[in-house]
Design a protein around this motif. Structure first.
Motif, PDB file in Angstrom:
ATOM      1  N   TYR A  18      44.345  36.959  52.560  1.00  0.00           N
ATOM      2  CA  TYR A  18      43.977  37.219  51.460  1.00  0.00           C
ATOM      3  C   TYR A  18      43.577  35.815  50.776  1.00  0.00           C
ATOM      4  O   TYR A  18      42.754  35.849  50.515  1.00  0.00           O
ATOM      5  CB  TYR A  18      44.731  38.223  50.922  1.00  0.00           C
ATOM      6  N   MET A 142      43.565  47.029  45.427  1.00  0.00           N
ATOM      7  CA  MET A 142      42.743  45.669  44.281  1.00  0.00           C
ATOM      8  C   MET A 142      43.064  46.008  43.028  1.00  0.00           C
ATOM      9  O   MET A 142      43.497  45.675  42.252  1.00  0.00           O
ATOM     10  CB  MET A 142      41.363  45.047  45.185  1.00  0.00           C
ATOM     11  N   ALA A 146      45.136  44.992  40.048  1.00  0.00           N
ATOM     12  CA  ALA A 146      44.242  44.377  38.457  1.00  0.00           C
ATOM     13  C   ALA A 146      44.552  45.762  37.321  1.00  0.00           C
ATOM     14  O   ALA A 146      45.257  45.063  36.937  1.00  0.00           O
ATOM     15  CB  ALA A 146      42.370  45.128  39.104  1.00  0.00           C
ATOM     16  N   LEU A 149      48.049  44.689  36.207  1.00  0.00           N
ATOM     17  CA  LEU A 149      47.920  43.291  35.552  1.00  0.00           C
ATOM     18  C   LEU A 149      47.354  43.059  34.853  1.00  0.00           C
ATOM     19  O   LEU A 149      47.471  42.402  33.222  1.00  0.00           O
ATOM     20  CB  LEU A 149      47.508  42.139  36.754  1.00  0.00           C
TER      21      LEU A 149
ATOM     22  N   ALA B  17      36.804  46.630  42.108  1.00  0.00           N
ATOM     23  CA  ALA B  17      38.121  46.443  41.941  1.00  0.00           C
ATOM     24  C   ALA B  17      38.217  45.386  42.357  1.00  0.00           C
ATOM     25  O   ALA B  17      39.573  44.038  41.973  1.00  0.00           O
ATOM     26  CB  ALA B  17      38.582  47.534  42.552  1.00  0.00           C
ATOM     27  N   TYR B  18      38.250  44.623  43.587  1.00  0.00           N
ATOM     28  CA  TYR B  18      38.056  43.805  44.124  1.00  0.00           C
ATOM     29  C   TYR B  18      38.003  42.099  43.421  1.00  0.00           C
ATOM     30  O   TYR B  18      39.045  41.458  43.310  1.00  0.00           O
ATOM     31  CB  TYR B  18      37.138  43.601  45.813  1.00  0.00           C
ATOM     32  N   ARG B  20      37.815  41.916  40.006  1.00  0.00           N
ATOM     33  CA  ARG B  20      38.537  42.208  38.893  1.00  0.00           C
ATOM     34  C   ARG B  20      40.243  41.777  38.861  1.00  0.00           C
ATOM     35  O   ARG B  20      40.911  41.055  38.969  1.00  0.00           O
ATOM     36  CB  ARG B  20      38.482  43.134  38.301  1.00  0.00           C
ATOM     37  N   GLY B  21      40.900  42.569  40.410  1.00  0.00           N
ATOM     38  CA  GLY B  21      41.841  42.265  40.490  1.00  0.00           C
ATOM     39  C   GLY B  21      42.292  40.621  41.251  1.00  0.00           C
ATOM     40  O   GLY B  21      43.186  40.789  41.080  1.00  0.00           O
ATOM     41  N   SER B  22      40.938  40.561  41.651  1.00  0.00           N
ATOM     42  CA  SER B  22      41.309  38.505  42.812  1.00  0.00           C
ATOM     43  C   SER B  22      41.729  37.955  41.582  1.00  0.00           C
ATOM     44  O   SER B  22      42.187  37.029  41.550  1.00  0.00           O
ATOM     45  CB  SER B  22      40.515  38.168  43.635  1.00  0.00           C
ATOM     46  N   ALA B  23      40.515  37.966  40.728  1.00  0.00           N
ATOM     47  CA  ALA B  23      40.657  37.264  39.473  1.00  0.00           C
ATOM     48  C   ALA B  23      41.924  37.661  38.346  1.00  0.00           C
ATOM     49  O   ALA B  23      41.973  36.759  38.024  1.00  0.00           O
ATOM     50  CB  ALA B  23      39.657  37.623  38.434  1.00  0.00           C
ATOM     51  N   LEU B  24      42.059  38.465  38.297  1.00  0.00           N
ATOM     52  CA  LEU B  24      43.874  39.273  37.224  1.00  0.00           C
ATOM     53  C   LEU B  24      44.604  38.501  38.259  1.00  0.00           C
ATOM     54  O   LEU B  24      45.553  38.217  37.691  1.00  0.00           O
ATOM     55  CB  LEU B  24      43.394  40.296  36.837  1.00  0.00           C
ATOM     56  N   LEU B  25      45.011  38.764  39.713  1.00  0.00           N
ATOM     57  CA  LEU B  25      46.152  38.048  40.324  1.00  0.00           C
ATOM     58  C   LEU B  25      45.856  36.616  40.253  1.00  0.00           C
ATOM     59  O   LEU B  25      47.368  35.640  40.443  1.00  0.00           O
ATOM     60  CB  LEU B  25      45.438  38.783  41.765  1.00  0.00           C
TER      61      LEU B  25
END
Lengths: 165, 165
Positions: A18, A142, A146, A149, B17-18, B20-25
């Motif tokens: 990832y 994801m 999100a 978070l 979703a990907y 946003r989720g990857s940025a937040l993570l």
DNA sequence: AAATATCAACTGAAGGTTCAACTGAACTGT
DNA sequence: ACAGTTCAGTTGAACCTTCAGTTGATATTT
């Protein structure tokens, strides 16, 4: 000894994949969009939000939160984009503190010119490589991360104890 | 009109979703590690690579490629870390052009102190939230994307035509 | 209504990253 | 051996982001 790492081997492998994949993906998308339109992925994402919003207009804070950028970062980015004529600032009637960021005709033009290329990159690097089921899982997973978070805005130090410890 | 977007609605939702989720993570992991160890996630990842390598030593180019950083970025990062005593540079015997980046005892100490906290964050934000099947899919999918994107080094302009057009 | 706290956004300086140009080392073909 | 090319890494300036502090507007409390 021997127990050097916290997760088991499968978790570790998946997590590493990832981290590397997401880094390579963002780099590739950024490279493509800069080559094709001379603007960065960050700037593209600003235009995308504005282009999709009713009136081409979004409050600064909402834009920052949506993009997962700091307020300060967005202020500077919008300033640069404004000086290139891609966006404008407008005062917010309802809230005297608020500022709308508004896409200009040139901004729309620039976005429209860049969008197909970016979509093609996403298609080529991601969508074409995944089965519908895989895409579904990726999106759900994801999205869940999100959601968990979101709204954890700068918590005080030590908050991790509540979540983790 | 009406047809404003390239992908269908499901693809769009999953992709958003990907993103946003990857940025937040990444933001959350960075925030945690800075709060706990005063070092950035980038620097942590450098130490991680070195700590895992035999002899605590990796060639600059290999390190840059592994981390998906530019050579220049890594040079600057390593320079700063060197000035804080976390790493050292050593000439490469085999290749006169080469430079090894080597973790110092202080670097190892710093890494060992930071690693459990980082692992806890990954556990809390990701691993605990996913079923084994979901993690498996995430790992496979991101691994595939990474493999496809690895070795696409700065291609000449127009390469997209080969892949996409 | 005044004082205090909170909020939206901006500012400037410091810190980190990118870009283009450069150095010196190692291949390649002649 | 030589010239040209490619490769590893560095450099400094330009650019972007972060951080701490400021301004002015809105809420809240008394």
């Amino acid at each position: 000894m021997g127990e050097r790492h916290a997760f088991d081997s499968d978790q570790r492998t998946a997590w590493r994949a990832y981290v590397r994949g997401s880094a390579l993906l963002r780099e590739a998308l950024n490279r493509d969009i800069e080559a094709q339109s001379g603007m960065s992925l960050n700037e593209y994402e600003v235009l995308e939000r504005l282009a999709e919003a009713p009136g081409g207009s979004v409050r600064m804070a909402a834009l920052a939160d949506g993009l997962v950028h700091s307020r300060s970062r967005l202020t500077h980015t919008v300033h640069r984009m404004e000086s290139r004529g891609l966006v404008e600032r407008r005062a917010c009637e309802a809230d005297g503190r608020g500022v709308y960021c508004v896409i200009t005709p040139l901004g729309e033009e620039t976005y429209d010119a860049a969008e197909p290329g970016h979509a093609a990159s996403v298609q080529a690097y991601v969508l074409d490589r995944l089965t519908p089921d895989e895409l579904d899982v990726l999106g759900r997973v994801m999205g869940r991360i999100a959601a968990d978070l979101s709204g954890e805005g700068t918590p005080r130090a030590g908050y991790l104890a509540e979540r983790v410890g």
